[in-house]
Scaffold this active site. Sequence first.
Site, PDB file in Angstrom:
ATOM      1  N   TYR A  95       0.771  -1.248   0.000  1.00  0.00           N
ATOM      2  CA  TYR A  95       0.000   0.000   0.000  1.00  0.00           C
ATOM      3  C   TYR A  95       0.801   1.296   0.000  1.00  0.00           C
ATOM      4  O   TYR A  95       0.226   2.362  -0.203  1.00  0.00           O
ATOM      5  CB  TYR A  95      -1.005  -0.026   1.161  1.00  0.00           C
ATOM      6  CG  TYR A  95      -2.033  -1.123   0.960  1.00  0.00           C
ATOM      7  CD1 TYR A  95      -2.960  -1.030  -0.061  1.00  0.00           C
ATOM      8  CD2 TYR A  95      -2.035  -2.267   1.752  1.00  0.00           C
ATOM      9  CE1 TYR A  95      -3.888  -2.041  -0.296  1.00  0.00           C
ATOM     10  CE2 TYR A  95      -2.966  -3.282   1.533  1.00  0.00           C
ATOM     11  CZ  TYR A  95      -3.891  -3.161   0.513  1.00  0.00           C
ATOM     12  OH  TYR A  95      -4.796  -4.161   0.278  1.00  0.00           O
ATOM     13  N   PHE A 145     -10.385  -3.815  11.252  1.00  0.00           N
ATOM     14  CA  PHE A 145     -11.515  -3.815  10.302  1.00  0.00           C
ATOM     15  C   PHE A 145     -11.061  -4.356   8.968  1.00  0.00           C
ATOM     16  O   PHE A 145      -9.879  -4.523   8.749  1.00  0.00           O
ATOM     17  CB  PHE A 145     -12.078  -2.385  10.148  1.00  0.00           C
ATOM     18  CG  PHE A 145     -11.087  -1.347   9.688  1.00  0.00           C
ATOM     19  CD1 PHE A 145     -10.919  -1.065   8.338  1.00  0.00           C
ATOM     20  CD2 PHE A 145     -10.298  -0.655  10.617  1.00  0.00           C
ATOM     21  CE1 PHE A 145     -10.011  -0.085   7.922  1.00  0.00           C
ATOM     22  CE2 PHE A 145      -9.403   0.324  10.198  1.00  0.00           C
ATOM     23  CZ  PHE A 145      -9.246   0.599   8.858  1.00  0.00           C
TER      24      PHE A 145
HETATM   25  C1  LIG Z   1      -3.030  -8.206  -2.757  1.00  0.00           C
HETATM   26  C2  LIG Z   1      -3.960  -8.263  -3.947  1.00  0.00           C
HETATM   27  C3  LIG Z   1      -5.253  -7.493  -3.607  1.00  0.00           C
HETATM   28  C4  LIG Z   1      -3.286  -7.653  -5.173  1.00  0.00           C
HETATM   29  O1  LIG Z   1      -4.203  -7.579  -6.260  1.00  0.00           O
HETATM   30  P1  LIG Z   1      -3.699  -7.531  -7.790  1.00  0.00           P
HETATM   31  O2  LIG Z   1      -4.888  -7.255  -8.639  1.00  0.00           O
HETATM   32  O3  LIG Z   1      -2.902  -8.735  -8.068  1.00  0.00           O
HETATM   33  O4  LIG Z   1      -2.760  -6.240  -7.787  1.00  0.00           O
HETATM   34  P2  LIG Z   1      -2.388  -5.331  -9.077  1.00  0.00           P
HETATM   35  O5  LIG Z   1      -2.072  -6.220 -10.228  1.00  0.00           O
HETATM   36  O6  LIG Z   1      -3.433  -4.293  -9.305  1.00  0.00           O
HETATM   37  O7  LIG Z   1      -1.075  -4.649  -8.526  1.00  0.00           O
HETATM   38  C5  LIG Z   1      -1.043  -3.306  -8.100  1.00  0.00           C
HETATM   39  C6  LIG Z   1       0.349  -3.008  -7.667  1.00  0.00           C
HETATM   40  O8  LIG Z   1       0.566  -3.647  -6.399  1.00  0.00           O
HETATM   41  C7  LIG Z   1       1.686  -4.532  -6.501  1.00  0.00           C
HETATM   42  N1  LIG Z   1       1.356  -5.709  -5.686  1.00  0.00           N
HETATM   43  C8  LIG Z   1       0.287  -6.502  -5.804  1.00  0.00           C
HETATM   44  N2  LIG Z   1       0.294  -7.434  -4.853  1.00  0.00           N
HETATM   45  C9  LIG Z   1       1.397  -7.229  -4.105  1.00  0.00           C
HETATM   46  C10 LIG Z   1       1.954  -7.873  -2.975  1.00  0.00           C
HETATM   47  N3  LIG Z   1       1.348  -8.942  -2.405  1.00  0.00           N
HETATM   48  N4  LIG Z   1       3.088  -7.365  -2.452  1.00  0.00           N
HETATM   49  C11 LIG Z   1       3.684  -6.281  -2.995  1.00  0.00           C
HETATM   50  N5  LIG Z   1       3.195  -5.633  -4.084  1.00  0.00           N
HETATM   51  C12 LIG Z   1       2.065  -6.107  -4.630  1.00  0.00           C
HETATM   52  C13 LIG Z   1       1.825  -4.844  -7.957  1.00  0.00           C
HETATM   53  O9  LIG Z   1       3.149  -5.207  -8.249  1.00  0.00           O
HETATM   54  C14 LIG Z   1       1.406  -3.553  -8.597  1.00  0.00           C
HETATM   55  O10 LIG Z   1       2.471  -2.627  -8.544  1.00  0.00           O
HETATM   56  P3  LIG Z   1       2.580  -1.399  -9.606  1.00  0.00           P
HETATM   57  O11 LIG Z   1       1.171  -1.057 -10.033  1.00  0.00           O
HETATM   58  O12 LIG Z   1       3.210  -0.310  -8.813  1.00  0.00           O
HETATM   59  O13 LIG Z   1       3.407  -1.935 -10.705  1.00  0.00           O
HETATM   60  C15 LIG Z   1      -4.362  -9.736  -4.286  1.00  0.00           C
HETATM   61  O14 LIG Z   1      -3.193 -10.487  -4.489  1.00  0.00           O
HETATM   62  C16 LIG Z   1      -5.189 -10.430  -3.200  1.00  0.00           C
HETATM   63  O15 LIG Z   1      -6.403 -10.361  -3.228  1.00  0.00           O
HETATM   64  N6  LIG Z   1      -4.536 -11.130  -2.253  1.00  0.00           N
HETATM   65  C17 LIG Z   1      -5.236 -11.875  -1.217  1.00  0.00           C
HETATM   66  C18 LIG Z   1      -6.083 -11.003  -0.296  1.00  0.00           C
HETATM   67  C19 LIG Z   1      -5.306  -9.817   0.252  1.00  0.00           C
HETATM   68  O16 LIG Z   1      -4.188  -9.921   0.691  1.00  0.00           O
HETATM   69  N7  LIG Z   1      -5.989  -8.652   0.234  1.00  0.00           N
HETATM   70  C20 LIG Z   1      -5.429  -7.427   0.761  1.00  0.00           C
HETATM   71  C21 LIG Z   1      -6.066  -7.197   2.074  1.00  0.00           C
HETATM   72  S1  LIG Z   1      -5.370  -5.837   2.920  1.00  0.00           S
END
Ligand SMILES: CC(C)(COP(=O)(O)OP(=O)(O)OC[C@H]1O[C@@H](n2cnc3c(N)ncnc32)[C@H](O)[C@@H]1OP(=O)(O)O)[C@@H](O)C(=O)NCCC(=O)NCCS
Length: 399
Positions: free
Chosen positions: A125, A399
């Site tokens: 984030y 939350f």
């Molecule tokens: C974490 C999660 C939401 C990422 O979703 P995603 O659609 O794959 O992410 P995106 O492709 O839009 O990536 C957005 C950016 O975040 C980065 N990113 C995504 N997941 C990441 C991770 N786990 N760690 C570090 N960076 C991450 C990407 O590299 C990308 O970077 P950039 O846009 O600066 O190049 C997804 O993997 C997920 O649902 N995980 C399980 C549930 C979870 O952890 N939810 C978060 C709750 S707080």
Amino acid sequence: MSASGLELRTATEDDWPLMRRLDATSFGHVVDPSALATWRTMIPGDAALVVADGPDVVAQALFLDFQLTVPGGAILPVAGISWVSVAPTHRRRGLLRSMFTELHDRIGAAGYPIAALTASEGGIYGRFGYGPATVAVEWSVDRRTVRFRADAPDPAGVRIVTPRDHVDELAAVYDRWRRDTPGGLVRPKALWDDLLADRDDDRAGGSPLFAFLHADGYVLYRTHGAGPRHVRVVELTAATRDAHVALWRALCGLDLMERIEIATHPADPLPYLLTDARQVRTTAAADDLWLRLMDIPAALQARTYGGDLSTVLEVDDAFRADGGRFALQIRDGRAVCTPTDAAPEVFLDLDVLGALYLGGHRATAFAAANRLRGNDFELIHRIDRAFAADVPAELGFPF
Ligand SMILES: CC(C)(COP(=O)(O)OP(=O)(O)OC[C@H]1O[C@@H](n2cnc3c(N)ncnc32)[C@H](O)[C@@H]1OP(=O)(O)O)[C@@H](O)C(=O)NCCC(=O)NCCS
């Protein structure tokens, strides 16, 4: 439309069963329907987004309408982002970024000065301008050997109660505490009822909730383990120092419990009350509440400060256009913050400002990491003093 050409839209009633399944798939835990119904009452009308792939919901994110206490006791409306999931079949194609772009447009349009979240992983984030504003430490207290110092207060006044029979007293104490504590959140009655519903699947293998109540504090805890059992504190809330020590003395009086585990904030005074502070072992420490300042002047002018300051900040927001150059004048604890064209003295990214905002981190530490840049070291020390908070920051509830 999302980055990958899939439909990005406001969630409808028909989406919720699919959203519940996606949340369960992502987090490995099925949310109880009545808990979901309670939390949904805190989601504004257009604050839940989904990405649909044909009939399937493949991504979702939403925000809750919260009220956050900031240093000095002002209470601000805050968008609390939650339920962020992207299906494992659709990850790393920009769906999170698409949803966050739209969600923050809505948060900005609704006028929230701050957005907040808690993070499943620490690396996601910062790129969206969120900084870790509170720290949670995990402590394990060896109850069998713990001794209070002779000069530690012994105020007594603790009763054993059945939590559900005392919800009004618990809620009243929590409300006093959260009004004073940066990071405190308003907790509506419905969320109290949800917490005290004490469902089997909220117990993580532990006992039903036990409770100790003091006029100015309470502790909710469970016991865990076979053989020597231990205590896991669910919530210890003390609106006064006397309540804090009285509740800890009661916990440490549980003769048959081997140890007490708790998540607290780094400035919790418990170790100072004991003859041997090593009886409090830190087993983990991590970010807790993350903040993104959506309206920098409004957020900076809402809190109070510990020292005077006059500077120009250049804040970079790589995600949206909420950064910029701001003149910050702090006198007698209050700030005036206005956009300016004057030459900047301090350069930082928006996530760093979020991390400093509740006083949970120091500007000098970010300067040492080259994440807060300026030529005047004395000025950076003044930022430290100004942003320090009298009351340690702590997240109200997860939350
Ligand atoms: C974490 C999660 C939401 C990422 O979703 P995603 O659609 O794959 O992410 P995106 O492709 O839009 O990536 C957005 C950016 O975040 C980065 N990113 C995504 N997941 C990441 C991770 N786990 N760690 C570090 N960076 C991450 C990407 O590299 C990308 O970077 P950039 O846009 O600066 O190049 C997804 O993997 C997920 O649902 N995980 C399980 C549930 C979870 O952890 N939810 C978060 C709750 S707080």
